[in-house]
Design a protein around this motif. Structure first.
Motif, PDB file in Angstrom:
ATOM      1  N   ALA A 144       0.828  -1.210   0.000  1.00  0.00           N
ATOM      2  CA  ALA A 144       0.000   0.000   0.000  1.00  0.00           C
ATOM      3  C   ALA A 144       0.863   1.261   0.000  1.00  0.00           C
ATOM      4  CB  ALA A 144      -0.938  -0.008   1.205  1.00  0.00           C
ATOM      5  N   GLU A 145       2.083   1.152   0.468  1.00  0.00           N
ATOM      6  CA  GLU A 145       2.991   2.302   0.535  1.00  0.00           C
ATOM      7  C   GLU A 145       3.785   2.516  -0.747  1.00  0.00           C
ATOM      8  OE1 GLU A 145       5.190   2.604   4.469  1.00  0.00           O
ATOM      9  OE2 GLU A 145       4.630   0.481   4.428  1.00  0.00           O
ATOM     10  N   LEU A 146       3.728   1.555  -1.659  1.00  0.00           N
ATOM     11  CA  LEU A 146       4.618   1.566  -2.818  1.00  0.00           C
ATOM     12  C   LEU A 146       4.522   2.838  -3.651  1.00  0.00           C
ATOM     13  CD1 LEU A 146       6.694   0.231  -4.649  1.00  0.00           C
ATOM     14  CD2 LEU A 146       4.819  -0.984  -5.774  1.00  0.00           C
TER      15      LEU A 146
ATOM     16  N   GLU B 131       7.033   7.722  -5.542  1.00  0.00           N
ATOM     17  CA  GLU B 131       6.957   9.116  -5.986  1.00  0.00           C
ATOM     18  C   GLU B 131       7.772  10.046  -5.097  1.00  0.00           C
ATOM     19  OE1 GLU B 131       2.719   9.676  -6.392  1.00  0.00           O
ATOM     20  OE2 GLU B 131       2.721   8.652  -8.345  1.00  0.00           O
ATOM     21  N   GLU B 132       7.895   9.710  -3.824  1.00  0.00           N
ATOM     22  CA  GLU B 132       8.682  10.533  -2.903  1.00  0.00           C
ATOM     23  C   GLU B 132      10.184  10.364  -3.120  1.00  0.00           C
ATOM     24  OE1 GLU B 132       9.618  10.801   1.900  1.00  0.00           O
ATOM     25  OE2 GLU B 132       7.778   9.808   1.228  1.00  0.00           O
ATOM     26  N   HIS B 133      10.631   9.122  -3.325  1.00  0.00           N
ATOM     27  CA  HIS B 133      12.074   8.843  -3.375  1.00  0.00           C
ATOM     28  C   HIS B 133      12.634   8.613  -4.775  1.00  0.00           C
ATOM     29  CE1 HIS B 133      12.504   8.603   0.979  1.00  0.00           C
ATOM     30  NE2 HIS B 133      11.340   7.954   0.989  1.00  0.00           N
ATOM     31  N   ASN B 134      11.761   8.370  -5.764  1.00  0.00           N
ATOM     32  CA  ASN B 134      12.190   8.118  -7.138  1.00  0.00           C
ATOM     33  C   ASN B 134      13.330   7.089  -7.200  1.00  0.00           C
ATOM     34  OD1 ASN B 134      12.094   8.458  -9.910  1.00  0.00           O
ATOM     35  ND2 ASN B 134      13.606  10.097  -9.873  1.00  0.00           N
TER      36      ASN B 134
ATOM     37  N   GLY C  40       2.086  -7.908  -3.528  1.00  0.00           N
ATOM     38  CA  GLY C  40       3.116  -7.398  -4.430  1.00  0.00           C
ATOM     39  C   GLY C  40       2.715  -7.340  -5.888  1.00  0.00           C
ATOM     40  N   ILE C  41       1.923  -8.308  -6.345  1.00  0.00           N
ATOM     41  CA  ILE C  41       1.489  -8.297  -7.746  1.00  0.00           C
ATOM     42  C   ILE C  41       0.552  -7.109  -7.996  1.00  0.00           C
ATOM     43  CG2 ILE C  41       0.225  -9.565  -9.541  1.00  0.00           C
ATOM     44  CD1 ILE C  41       2.938 -10.852  -8.892  1.00  0.00           C
ATOM     45  N   THR C  42      -0.408  -6.903  -7.115  1.00  0.00           N
ATOM     46  CA  THR C  42      -1.345  -5.787  -7.252  1.00  0.00           C
ATOM     47  C   THR C  42      -0.611  -4.446  -7.183  1.00  0.00           C
ATOM     48  OG1 THR C  42      -3.111  -7.105  -6.274  1.00  0.00           O
ATOM     49  CG2 THR C  42      -3.415  -4.713  -6.278  1.00  0.00           C
ATOM     50  N   ALA C  43       0.292  -4.321  -6.210  1.00  0.00           N
ATOM     51  CA  ALA C  43       1.048  -3.072  -6.056  1.00  0.00           C
ATOM     52  C   ALA C  43       1.929  -2.809  -7.274  1.00  0.00           C
ATOM     53  CB  ALA C  43       1.896  -3.133  -4.790  1.00  0.00           C
TER      54      ALA C  43
ATOM     55  N   GLU D 296       1.418   0.886 -14.058  1.00  0.00           N
ATOM     56  CA  GLU D 296       0.403   1.675 -14.758  1.00  0.00           C
ATOM     57  C   GLU D 296       0.679   3.168 -14.618  1.00  0.00           C
ATOM     58  OE1 GLU D 296      -3.342   0.320 -13.162  1.00  0.00           O
ATOM     59  OE2 GLU D 296      -3.342  -1.476 -14.427  1.00  0.00           O
ATOM     60  N   LYS D 297       1.122   3.598 -13.424  1.00  0.00           N
ATOM     61  CA  LYS D 297       1.404   5.020 -13.181  1.00  0.00           C
ATOM     62  C   LYS D 297       2.795   5.424 -13.655  1.00  0.00           C
ATOM     63  CE  LYS D 297      -0.837   7.239  -9.814  1.00  0.00           C
ATOM     64  NZ  LYS D 297      -1.091   7.819  -8.520  1.00  0.00           N
TER      65      LYS D 297
END
Length: 118
Positions: A35-37, A42-45, A60-63, A69-70
């Motif tokens: 959930a944090e991925l 985006e914060e740490h690139n 892990g697969i869903t994340a 996708e993003k």
């Protein structure tokens, strides 16, 4: 030096991966849930993401699917103790760099990170 985001719900596994990765000259950022991925990415690139398959809340697969996708250029390595072909094929279909089975060995981790960075 690369920045590696390690996502695994097991603190010991995160510490073990950090102990393998940091001596190679890389920085490690740890997270304990899929959930944090997206927010951590985006914060740490990070240059590479290593993520476990089985985790509470968001697996892990869903994340990984959401991340790619993003951020289609994200370099993701899936790690798992569950070495089923179905999981590995699902992960590969997402366009990941590779799949690393647990228990880890240093050579596999190092070569997979090099592959991701090349």
């Amino acid at each position: 030096m690369a920045k590696i985001l390690v996502v695994d719900d097991n603190a010991y596994t995160r510490q073990m991966l950090q102990a393998m990765i940091v001596p190679e000259g890389h920085e490690v950022i740890g997270a304990d849930d899929g959930a944090e991925l997206i927010s951590l990415y985006e914060e740490h690139n990070p240059d590479v993401v290593m993520i476990d398959v089985v985790m509470p809340n968001v697996d892990g697969i869903t994340a990984t699917k959401e991340l790619i996708e993003k951020h289609p250029d994200a370099k993701v390595i899936i790690e798992s103790a569950q070495q089923s072909n179905a999981i590995q094929h699902k992960a590969e279909d997402l366009g990941i760099v590779g799949f690393v089975p647990k228990p880890f060995d240093m050579d596999t981790i190092t070569s997979m990170i090099k592959k991701a960075l090349s």
